[in-house]
Write a protein that holds these residues in place. Structure first.
Motif, short mmCIF file in Angstrom:
data_model
loop_
_atom_site.label_atom_id
_atom_site.label_comp_id
_atom_site.label_asym_id
_atom_site.label_seq_id
_atom_site.Cartn_x
_atom_site.Cartn_y
_atom_site.Cartn_z
N ALA A 92 -0.02 19.42 -4.62
CA ALA A 92 -1.13 18.70 -3.76
C ALA A 92 -0.77 17.27 -3.83
O ALA A 92 -0.89 16.42 -3.05
CB ALA A 92 -2.49 18.90 -4.16
N GLY A 93 -0.49 16.73 -5.09
CA GLY A 93 -0.21 15.46 -5.37
C GLY A 93 1.00 14.73 -4.91
O GLY A 93 1.01 13.72 -4.59
N LEU A 94 1.88 15.38 -4.61
CA LEU A 94 3.42 15.01 -4.43
C LEU A 94 3.75 15.42 -2.97
O LEU A 94 4.76 15.02 -2.53
CB LEU A 94 4.39 15.57 -5.31
N SER A 95 2.86 16.14 -2.13
CA SER A 95 3.24 16.64 -0.67
C SER A 95 2.03 16.33 0.05
O SER A 95 0.98 16.97 -0.40
CB SER A 95 3.99 17.93 -0.74
N ARG A 96 2.08 16.15 1.22
CA ARG A 96 1.04 16.07 2.26
C ARG A 96 0.59 17.49 2.72
O ARG A 96 -0.42 17.77 2.66
CB ARG A 96 1.20 14.99 3.51
N PRO A 97 1.54 18.22 2.89
CA PRO A 97 1.40 19.73 3.20
C PRO A 97 0.54 20.43 1.96
O PRO A 97 -0.48 21.25 2.11
CB PRO A 97 2.56 20.44 3.47
N GLY A 98 0.99 20.21 0.92
CA GLY A 98 0.23 20.91 -0.41
C GLY A 98 -1.11 20.20 -0.48
O GLY A 98 -2.09 20.93 -0.72
N ASP A 99 -1.42 18.82 -0.44
CA ASP A 99 -2.67 18.36 -0.32
C ASP A 99 -3.50 19.11 0.81
O ASP A 99 -4.68 19.39 0.28
CB ASP A 99 -2.53 17.01 -0.39
N ALA A 100 -3.05 19.27 2.01
CA ALA A 100 -3.76 19.87 2.83
C ALA A 100 -4.13 21.16 2.56
O ALA A 100 -5.25 21.65 3.05
CB ALA A 100 -3.07 19.62 4.19
N LEU A 101 -3.25 21.94 2.20
CA LEU A 101 -3.45 23.23 1.74
C LEU A 101 -4.33 23.57 0.77
O LEU A 101 -5.41 24.61 0.77
CB LEU A 101 -2.11 23.97 1.67
#
Length: 262
Positions: A92-101
């Motif tokens: 989540a901290g290193l990618s926008r998709p991960g943060d959104a998910l």
């Protein structure tokens, strides 16, 4: 930075045993009110009676057997929760998709206490060891994720730009920028997570358990053995205090570089 300023920023060392002052004062007050007869022994047994209960349980091996089971449950839940929390925080901290998910899901879980999830997980996983360990892991995951994720978000952008300018590889970026940047937040989360692990353990060990400190306390309550109930609570307190002390010592050692460059 001058030496005077550096000295002011450095934390003052604690005296040996200083953290034990509060518990020792409580123990002294306990002995005083018990000896004076201000409370009934069946409501609050004197410290001597608790020591006798400890001695008896140690002699028979009853305490050791239940303690090992509790340590195994808490250790597994803590390990799984740490791994899951760190991985989710990195994604989540290193990618926008991960943060959104993932971030929204963790924030929702943060608002739901573990006690509210126990009936659901009993229906999903039954009342065995798996449910107990999952509940502990969920209690650990949230503080690990929240603090590690926040530390990642607070990494100075100048370091990121420097990494790009010197063309660090992904592995080098993680090693030299990400890990040093999120480690302080991780340790803050780890101290909270350890507390959550022991708190969750207290609860799950009262649910269809046949061993563990919580089971020991529940059985003692049924038979009116107040001294064993208090002895079990003292064990939980010692475990929590000792775990926090170990984490603080590890944190001091791992983050010694921060003071050395202050």
């Amino acid at each position: 930075m001058t030496q005077a300023v550096q000295a002011g920023l450095r934390p003052k060392p604690h005296l040996p045993g200083q953290k034990l002052l509060g518990p020792l004062l409580v123990l002294a007050a306990w002995a005083l009110v018990s000896g004076a007869g201000w409370v009934k022994p069946d409501q609050l047994p004197p410290p001597r009676q608790i020591l006798d209960a400890f001695a008896e349980m140690l002699h028979t091996g009853y305490l050791q057997d239940n303690l090992l089971v509790s340590l195994a449950r808490a250790g597994l839940g803590l390990a799984y929760g740490i791994v899951a929390g760190v991985l989710l925080a990195l994604v989540a901290g290193l990618s926008r998709p991960g943060d959104a998910l993932f971030d929204g899901l963790i924030q929702v879980k943060r608002a739901i206490p573990n006690l509210a999830l126990i009936p659901l997980f009993i229906m999903w996983l039954g009342i065995g060891e798996t449910m107990k360990i999952v509940i502990i892991a969920l209690g650990v995951l949230v503080p690990i994720y929240i603090n590690t994720h926040a530390a990642l978000r607070d990494i100075d952008l100048r370091y990121v730009e420097l990494a790009e300018s010197v063309t660090l590889t992904r592995a080098q970026f993680l090693r030299y920028i990400v890990i040093p940047g999120c480690t302080p937040g991780f340790f803050v989360g780890l101290r909270l997570a350890a507390t959550h692990a022991w708190t969750a353990l207290v609860v799950v060990e009262t649910i269809n358990a046949t061993s563990g400190i919580g089971y020991m306390i529940t059985q003692a309550r049924i038979y009116g053995q107040m001294e064993i109930v208090i002895a079990g609570l003292i064990v939980y307190g010692i475990l929590g205090f000792g775990t926090d002390a170990l984490i603080r010592a590890l944190q001091k050692k791992v983050l010694a570089w921060r003071l050395s460059i202050a």
